[in-house]
Write a protein that holds these residues in place. Sequence first.
Motif, mmCIF file in Angstrom:
data_model
loop_
_atom_site.group_PDB
_atom_site.id
_atom_site.type_symbol
_atom_site.label_atom_id
_atom_site.label_comp_id
_atom_site.label_asym_id
_atom_site.label_seq_id
_atom_site.Cartn_x
_atom_site.Cartn_y
_atom_site.Cartn_z
ATOM 1 N N ASN A 58 0.820 -1.207 0.000
ATOM 2 C CA ASN A 58 0.000 0.000 0.000
ATOM 3 C C ASN A 58 0.854 1.257 0.000
ATOM 4 O O ASN A 58 0.519 2.252 -0.649
ATOM 5 N N GLU A 72 3.806 1.549 -1.333
ATOM 6 C CA GLU A 72 4.365 1.671 -2.687
ATOM 7 C C GLU A 72 3.337 2.308 -3.621
ATOM 8 O O GLU A 72 3.681 3.159 -4.433
ATOM 9 N N ILE A 73 2.092 1.911 -3.500
ATOM 10 C CA ILE A 73 1.035 2.516 -4.331
ATOM 11 C C ILE A 73 0.901 3.990 -4.004
ATOM 12 O O ILE A 73 0.794 4.828 -4.908
ATOM 13 N N LEU A 74 0.922 4.327 -2.726
ATOM 14 C CA LEU A 74 0.832 5.715 -2.302
ATOM 15 C C LEU A 74 2.020 6.520 -2.851
ATOM 16 O O LEU A 74 1.842 7.628 -3.346
ATOM 17 N N LYS A 75 3.181 5.964 -2.764
ATOM 18 C CA LYS A 75 4.392 6.628 -3.251
ATOM 19 C C LYS A 75 4.276 6.940 -4.746
ATOM 20 O O LYS A 75 4.605 8.034 -5.180
ATOM 21 N N LYS A 76 3.763 6.005 -5.520
ATOM 22 C CA LYS A 76 3.590 6.214 -6.964
ATOM 23 C C LYS A 76 2.536 7.283 -7.237
ATOM 24 O O LYS A 76 2.627 8.019 -8.209
ATOM 25 N N THR A 77 1.536 7.351 -6.384
ATOM 26 C CA THR A 77 0.475 8.336 -6.548
ATOM 27 C C THR A 77 0.984 9.745 -6.282
ATOM 28 O O THR A 77 0.628 10.684 -6.984
ATOM 29 N N ILE A 78 1.821 9.884 -5.289
ATOM 30 C CA ILE A 78 2.330 11.191 -4.890
ATOM 31 C C ILE A 78 3.365 11.696 -5.877
ATOM 32 O O ILE A 78 3.395 12.883 -6.201
#
Length: 73
Positions: A64, A66-72
């Motif tokens: 989760n 990692e997904i957040l990091k890609k989103t930001i």
Amino acid sequence: MKEIARILNIRKKLTFHIARHTFATTVTLSNGVPIETVSKLLGHRKLSTTQIYACVVERKVSDNMEILKKTII
């Protein structure tokens, strides 16, 4: 559980093992219940048995993030 799955049109075969796993990870560990308490609730003799569930939760948190990091970025 099977009735809820039927209503939600979930086609995965539900078993006792899946119910225990969901309870251990989603219901307890993900909501901050101490692993020692979860171990007792599941009837495990060794804490190391319960730690398998904790690894699943830790991996989910990592995924989760990692997904957040890609989103930001």
